[in-house]
Design a protein around this motif. Structure first.
Motif, short mmCIF file in Angstrom:
data_model
loop_
_atom_site.label_atom_id
_atom_site.label_comp_id
_atom_site.label_asym_id
_atom_site.label_seq_id
_atom_site.Cartn_x
_atom_site.Cartn_y
_atom_site.Cartn_z
N ARG A 10 -29.78 97.45 21.77
CA ARG A 10 -29.57 97.40 20.31
C ARG A 10 -30.75 96.72 19.63
NH1 ARG A 10 -29.39 94.37 16.43
NH2 ARG A 10 -29.80 92.66 17.87
N PHE A 11 -31.14 97.24 18.51
CA PHE A 11 -32.16 96.60 17.70
C PHE A 11 -31.86 96.97 16.25
CE2 PHE A 11 -34.67 100.28 16.31
CZ PHE A 11 -34.17 101.26 17.16
N THR A 12 -32.42 96.25 15.33
CA THR A 12 -32.22 96.58 13.92
C THR A 12 -33.08 97.80 13.60
OG1 THR A 12 -31.66 94.32 13.34
CG2 THR A 12 -32.42 95.73 11.54
N ARG A 14 -34.73 100.35 11.33
CA ARG A 14 -35.16 100.34 9.92
C ARG A 14 -35.67 101.70 9.45
NH1 ARG A 14 -36.39 95.01 11.82
NH2 ARG A 14 -35.10 93.47 10.73
N LEU A 93 -40.93 85.80 12.61
CA LEU A 93 -40.43 87.18 12.64
C LEU A 93 -41.28 88.06 11.72
CD1 LEU A 93 -38.20 89.39 13.29
CD2 LEU A 93 -37.13 88.66 11.16
N ASN A 118 -35.17 98.53 2.69
CA ASN A 118 -33.85 97.90 2.67
C ASN A 118 -32.96 98.54 1.61
OD1 ASN A 118 -33.61 94.99 4.22
ND2 ASN A 118 -35.72 95.50 3.74
N ILE A 164 -27.81 95.74 10.61
CA ILE A 164 -26.97 94.83 9.82
C ILE A 164 -27.92 94.19 8.81
CG2 ILE A 164 -27.25 92.98 11.58
CD1 ILE A 164 -24.46 91.96 10.70
N ALA A 165 -27.54 94.18 7.53
CA ALA A 165 -28.50 93.66 6.55
C ALA A 165 -27.83 93.08 5.31
CB ALA A 165 -29.51 94.73 6.14
N TYR A 166 -28.27 91.88 5.00
CA TYR A 166 -27.91 91.22 3.74
C TYR A 166 -28.30 92.09 2.55
CZ TYR A 166 -29.48 88.36 -0.21
OH TYR A 166 -29.75 87.89 -1.47
N ASN A 167 -29.49 92.71 2.66
CA ASN A 167 -29.99 93.50 1.53
C ASN A 167 -29.10 94.70 1.20
OD1 ASN A 167 -32.32 92.36 0.30
ND2 ASN A 167 -33.35 92.60 2.27
N SER A 207 -37.79 92.24 18.27
CA SER A 207 -37.92 90.82 17.94
C SER A 207 -37.82 89.96 19.20
CB SER A 207 -36.81 90.44 16.96
OG SER A 207 -35.55 90.80 17.51
N ARG A 209 -36.88 86.23 21.19
CA ARG A 209 -35.77 85.28 21.18
C ARG A 209 -36.24 83.94 21.75
NH1 ARG A 209 -33.99 88.83 18.57
NH2 ARG A 209 -31.93 89.80 18.68
C1 LIG Z 1 -26.44 88.47 8.69
C2 LIG Z 1 -27.72 89.26 8.90
C3 LIG Z 1 -28.44 89.70 7.79
C4 LIG Z 1 -29.61 90.46 7.96
N1 LIG Z 1 -30.26 90.95 6.87
C5 LIG Z 1 -31.33 91.75 7.03
C6 LIG Z 1 -31.95 92.34 5.91
O1 LIG Z 1 -31.55 92.16 4.76
N2 LIG Z 1 -33.03 93.16 6.13
C7 LIG Z 1 -33.50 93.43 7.39
O2 LIG Z 1 -34.46 94.20 7.52
N3 LIG Z 1 -32.92 92.87 8.47
C8 LIG Z 1 -31.84 92.06 8.34
N4 LIG Z 1 -31.21 91.52 9.42
C9 LIG Z 1 -31.71 91.86 10.77
C10 LIG Z 1 -32.43 90.69 11.42
O3 LIG Z 1 -33.71 90.54 10.85
C11 LIG Z 1 -32.51 90.97 12.93
O4 LIG Z 1 -31.20 91.00 13.45
C12 LIG Z 1 -33.31 89.93 13.67
O5 LIG Z 1 -34.65 89.92 13.23
C13 LIG Z 1 -33.30 90.22 15.18
O6 LIG Z 1 -33.83 91.49 15.43
P1 LIG Z 1 -32.98 92.66 16.12
O7 LIG Z 1 -31.69 92.84 15.37
O8 LIG Z 1 -33.84 93.88 16.02
O9 LIG Z 1 -32.70 92.25 17.54
C14 LIG Z 1 -30.06 90.76 9.28
C15 LIG Z 1 -29.33 90.30 10.38
C16 LIG Z 1 -28.17 89.58 10.20
C17 LIG Z 1 -27.37 89.16 11.41
#
Ligand SMILES: Cc1cc2nc3c(=O)[nH]c(=O)nc-3n(C[C@H](O)[C@H](O)[C@H](O)COP(=O)(O)O)c2cc1C
Length: 221
Positions: A10-12, A14, A93, A118, A164-167, A207, A209
């Motif tokens: 899993r990764f974020t 984009r 980061l 975002n 997952i993103a706040y934005n 990313s 850790r």
């Molecule tokens: C509560 C939360 C809010 C986040 N908000 C954003 C965001 O607004 N934009 C974004 O690009 N990533 C966002 N992320 C992703 C984090 O940047 C990401 O989980 C972290 O850098 C670790 O990378 P990975 O998820 O690829 O393992 C968010 C993650 C969490 C848990």
């Protein structure tokens, strides 16, 4: 795919493909994730799933707000300040991501383009909003966090990427209007779902850790 494999892969994401995500797949992911634990089985989550034309209109409206500089107003306020050692992790980061993408941190236009992704919801065909009643305590946010990770892992097992993103939740008024979320529910977090576009360099970034040795203290073991 076993759990450890899903945790590692899993990764974020984009950058998503425009390919739609089938409703059956979304349901299978949510059925699996619905086993997430919660305080006394309170299951405080209320989940809204947006896609299709409704999500497209919301995407345009959020992007427009962002471009006009409308400040975010998330139901769950963001941290205004972090302690210095946490700020360093955020900076690290950002620096790692910029370096991986070959972007100069001083390049404002490039940073704006990244930020805009975002507000385009990273091009995802589906966004899942995790909500809960406003009267609940932070313990219930904790439960929603477990639901969020459960959704992301169940998605991963099915070849579905997530972000997952706040934005995704900074304009709750627009979301409420588009997705019909009642006022008494706080929109806690958004999860973009879909198929990763691996041709986009953003998705190559992984990313780092802190090491387990740094994070964990054992006593008596
Ligand atoms: C509560 C939360 C809010 C986040 N908000 C954003 C965001 O607004 N934009 C974004 O690009 N990533 C966002 N992320 C992703 C984090 O940047 C990401 O989980 C972290 O850098 C670790 O990378 P990975 O998820 O690829 O393992 C968010 C993650 C969490 C848990």
């Amino acid at each position: 795919m076993n759990v450890t494999e899903a945790l590692n892969s899993r990764f974020t994401c984009r950058a998503f493909k425009s390919q739609p995500l089938e409703k059956d797949t979304i349901l299978a992911i949510l059925e699996a994730a619905n086993r997430a634990p919660s305080w006394a089985n309170t299951q405080p989550w209320e989940i809204f799933v947006a896609g299709g034309e409704d999500l497209e209109s919301l995407r345009q409206a959020c992007l427009e707000n962002f471009r006009q500089g409308v400040p975010g107003n998330s139901d769950l306020p963001r941290a205004e300040e972090w302690p210095p050692h946490i700020t360093r992790r955020v900076q690290s980061l950002m620096a790692d991501r910029s370096q991986a993408l070959g972007i100069d941190r001083a390049d404002k236009a490039a940073r704006k383009t990244l930020a805009e992704q975002n507000h385009r919801f990273f091009g995802a065909p589906v966004v899942v909003y995790l909500c809960m009643e406003r009267s609940l305590t932070p313990w219930s946010i904790h439960d929603l966090g477990m639901m969020a990770q459960s959704i992301m892992l169940a998605a991963e097992e099915r070849g579905v990427a997530s972000a997952i993103a706040y934005n995704l939740v900074i304009y709750p008024d627009l979301i409420r209007k588009a997705v019909d979320i009642p006022e008494d529910l706080a929109i806690i977090i958004g999860l973009a779902l879909g198929y990763a576009d691996m041709a986009i360099p953003q998705n190559d970034f992984r990313s780092s850790r802190r090491s387990v040795e740094e994070v964990v203290r054992f006593q008596g073991i």
